[in-house]
Design a protein around this motif. Structure first.
Motif, mmCIF file in Angstrom:
data_model
loop_
_atom_site.group_PDB
_atom_site.id
_atom_site.type_symbol
_atom_site.label_atom_id
_atom_site.label_comp_id
_atom_site.label_asym_id
_atom_site.label_seq_id
_atom_site.Cartn_x
_atom_site.Cartn_y
_atom_site.Cartn_z
ATOM 1 N N ARG A 154 0.827 -1.208 0.000
ATOM 2 C CA ARG A 154 0.000 0.000 0.000
ATOM 3 C C ARG A 154 0.864 1.262 0.000
ATOM 4 N NH1 ARG A 154 -5.176 -0.223 0.518
ATOM 5 N NH2 ARG A 154 -5.392 1.757 1.637
ATOM 6 N N ILE A 155 2.030 1.203 0.621
ATOM 7 C CA ILE A 155 2.940 2.358 0.579
ATOM 8 C C ILE A 155 3.467 2.570 -0.836
ATOM 9 C CG2 ILE A 155 5.234 3.132 1.280
ATOM 10 C CD1 ILE A 155 4.662 2.115 4.070
ATOM 11 N N ILE A 156 3.826 1.477 -1.507
ATOM 12 C CA ILE A 156 4.340 1.592 -2.877
ATOM 13 C C ILE A 156 3.276 2.167 -3.805
ATOM 14 C CG2 ILE A 156 5.176 0.290 -4.862
ATOM 15 C CD1 ILE A 156 6.513 -1.642 -2.885
ATOM 16 N N TRP A 157 2.071 1.607 -3.752
ATOM 17 C CA TRP A 157 0.991 2.107 -4.592
ATOM 18 C C TRP A 157 0.545 3.500 -4.137
ATOM 19 C CZ3 TRP A 157 -1.190 0.175 -8.995
ATOM 20 C CH2 TRP A 157 -0.831 -1.133 -9.367
ATOM 21 N N GLY A 158 0.615 3.752 -2.838
ATOM 22 C CA GLY A 158 0.202 5.059 -2.326
ATOM 23 C C GLY A 158 1.070 6.193 -2.814
ATOM 24 N N GLY A 159 2.319 5.884 -3.183
ATOM 25 C CA GLY A 159 3.188 6.922 -3.721
ATOM 26 C C GLY A 159 2.629 7.519 -4.997
ATOM 27 N N ARG A 160 1.951 6.710 -5.800
ATOM 28 C CA ARG A 160 1.349 7.229 -7.032
ATOM 29 C C ARG A 160 0.332 8.322 -6.715
ATOM 30 N NH1 ARG A 160 -0.164 2.575 -11.420
ATOM 31 N NH2 ARG A 160 1.966 2.054 -12.064
ATOM 32 N N VAL A 161 -0.564 8.038 -5.808
ATOM 33 C CA VAL A 161 -1.632 8.988 -5.482
ATOM 34 C C VAL A 161 -1.079 10.202 -4.741
ATOM 35 C CG1 VAL A 161 -3.834 9.277 -4.283
ATOM 36 C CG2 VAL A 161 -3.289 7.101 -5.378
ATOM 37 N N SER A 162 -0.235 9.963 -3.753
ATOM 38 C CA SER A 162 0.276 11.060 -2.930
ATOM 39 C C SER A 162 1.133 12.026 -3.735
ATOM 40 C CB SER A 162 1.077 10.491 -1.750
ATOM 41 O OG SER A 162 0.260 9.704 -0.919
ATOM 42 N N LEU A 163 2.014 11.512 -4.576
ATOM 43 C CA LEU A 163 2.857 12.382 -5.400
ATOM 44 C C LEU A 163 2.031 13.093 -6.474
ATOM 45 C CD1 LEU A 163 6.023 10.153 -5.827
ATOM 46 C CD2 LEU A 163 5.772 12.178 -4.392
ATOM 47 N N PHE A 164 1.038 12.411 -7.014
ATOM 48 C CA PHE A 164 0.156 13.045 -7.998
ATOM 49 C C PHE A 164 -0.598 14.208 -7.369
ATOM 50 C CE2 PHE A 164 -4.011 13.363 -10.090
ATOM 51 C CZ PHE A 164 -3.608 13.599 -11.402
ATOM 52 N N SER B 292 -6.373 14.063 3.289
ATOM 53 C CA SER B 292 -6.759 12.652 3.210
ATOM 54 C C SER B 292 -7.071 12.095 4.591
ATOM 55 C CB SER B 292 -5.638 11.837 2.551
ATOM 56 O OG SER B 292 -5.413 12.250 1.224
ATOM 57 N N PHE B 293 -6.301 12.538 5.583
ATOM 58 C CA PHE B 293 -6.526 12.079 6.949
ATOM 59 C C PHE B 293 -7.916 12.482 7.440
ATOM 60 C CE2 PHE B 293 -6.385 12.787 11.549
ATOM 61 C CZ PHE B 293 -5.900 11.574 11.998
ATOM 62 N N PHE B 294 -8.357 13.671 7.065
ATOM 63 C CA PHE B 294 -9.676 14.155 7.485
ATOM 64 C C PHE B 294 -10.802 13.675 6.580
ATOM 65 C CE2 PHE B 294 -7.053 17.510 9.550
ATOM 66 C CZ PHE B 294 -7.495 17.299 10.853
ATOM 67 N N PRO C 279 -10.914 2.106 -0.479
ATOM 68 C CA PRO C 279 -9.590 1.616 -0.070
ATOM 69 C C PRO C 279 -8.438 2.131 -0.933
ATOM 70 C CG PRO C 279 -10.654 -0.034 -1.418
ATOM 71 C CD PRO C 279 -11.605 1.135 -1.356
ATOM 72 N N THR C 280 -8.578 3.324 -1.531
ATOM 73 C CA THR C 280 -7.507 3.871 -2.353
ATOM 74 C C THR C 280 -6.214 3.932 -1.555
ATOM 75 O OG1 THR C 280 -9.108 5.251 -3.530
ATOM 76 C CG2 THR C 280 -6.782 5.843 -3.742
ATOM 77 N N VAL D 279 -4.593 8.501 3.776
ATOM 78 C CA VAL D 279 -5.696 7.576 4.047
ATOM 79 C C VAL D 279 -5.225 6.431 4.936
ATOM 80 C CG1 VAL D 279 -7.283 5.926 2.990
ATOM 81 C CG2 VAL D 279 -6.920 8.158 1.924
ATOM 82 N N MET D 280 -4.016 5.928 4.691
ATOM 83 C CA MET D 280 -3.481 4.835 5.507
ATOM 84 C C MET D 280 -3.337 5.248 6.967
ATOM 85 S SD MET D 280 -0.535 3.323 2.946
ATOM 86 C CE MET D 280 0.003 2.099 4.156
#
Length: 298
Positions: free
Chosen positions: A91-101, A236-238, A245-246, A251-252
């Motif tokens: 999820r951290i690896i895939w989360g980099g796509r969304v967070s950096l975007f 995302s936290f809020f 489950p993106t 979000v994590m």
């Protein structure tokens, strides 16, 4: 004969100088160890995110009911699992796509808007200055995070909302930099010279001022990307970012905060990524400042 040799040597020296200038700038950046380290780390994160289908151990949305909240270094799960039994590393690896975007897209959208507004206000002044800068002062009255949360709350949760909210928040900060630099440059000799040879306002702004303003704006925007990463994670936290489950670092953190005492790793690792990427952007911004500042080239 001598004049031909002199012309040849002068041309060779000029070409050597032109080739050496970019190398010296790259050498300045490479000599800044924090900036180089930040660039290498960020490149690794970006490559890992782009290659997520190849390097991710598991599907980021796949949960293992029998392995919920597994600790780090568990068999087949290097960073453990979260509250839904999903692999944290994946999820951290895939989360980099969304967070950096989410971090880069608002900056790309705000950059041309701020550049245009700052150039107009700084060059023309008077009523143009008053309308643009006083309107942006309204946005300056609110802290960056609070304003982003207010905009996101008004527009509703979602990826587009998060990008739009951060982009709007960035515009006044970037515009202020362009405005200040433009005000300083509009009275310089090269602008007066361009005006003396018949250049109109559009030509002066585009061909004389803009090339000298863009480096300063680029440096400041890069230094702000670290803060944008934190703001994006906060939204995302809020619950104002992409819905679960993106895989998104913010979000994590939010999903696993209820079990922070029981399984802290599920929240600590994505939070650590936010902190490290933010720090990397700050280092890169400092390195670009050293590289592009003509007064520090020696």
């Amino acid at each position: 004969m001598e004049s031909t040799e002199l012309s040849t040597s002068t041309s060779a020296a000029r070409n050597a100088a032109d080739q050496a200038a970019p190398r010296s700038r790259l050498a300045v950046f490479a000599g800044d160890r924090p900036a180089l380290l930040g660039a290498c780390f960020l490149a690794l994160v970006i490559l890992g995110s782009l290659a997520a289908p190849l390097v991710s151990p598991y599907d980021p949305a796949r949960g293992f009911d029998t392995l919920r909240l597994a600790p780090p270094l568990s068999p087949d799960h290097l960073l453990g699992t979260d509250v839904q039994g999903r692999d944290v590393l994946s999820r951290i690896i895939w989360g980099g796509r969304v967070s950096l975007f989410i971090a880069l897209t608002p900056a790309l959208l705000a950059f041309p808007v701020a550049l245009s507004l700052g150039l107009l206000a700084g060059y023309f002044g008077q009523w143009v200055d008053q309308i643009i800068m006083r309107s942006l002062d309204i946005l300056f009255a609110f802290p960056m995070v609070l304003l982003a949360i207010a905009i996101g709350g008004a527009l509703g949760p979602g990826l587009r909302t998060e990008i739009l909210a951060i982009g709007i928040v960035l515009v006044p900060y970037l515009t202020r930099v362009v405005y200040s630099v433009t005000q300083t440059l509009r009275t310089t000799e090269f602008v007066d010279a361009a005006r003396a040879v018949g250049a109109n306002d559009f030509e002066i702004v585009v061909w004389e001022l803009m090339p000298n303003v863009v480096p300063a704006l680029l440096i400041y925007t890069t230094s702000l990307l670290g803060r944008i990463i934190i703001v994006a994670a906060g939204l995302s936290f809020f619950g104002l970012g992409p819905p679960p489950p993106t895989p998104d670092w913010g979000v994590m953190i939010n999903e696993n905060r209820a079990v922070l005492a029981q399984a802290p790793a599920a929240s600590i690792f994505p939070g650590l990524m936010v902190a490290l990427v933010s720090l990397a952007f700050n280092f890169i911004g400092d390195g670009l400042r050293e590289m592009l500042d003509p007064y520090r080239q020696g």
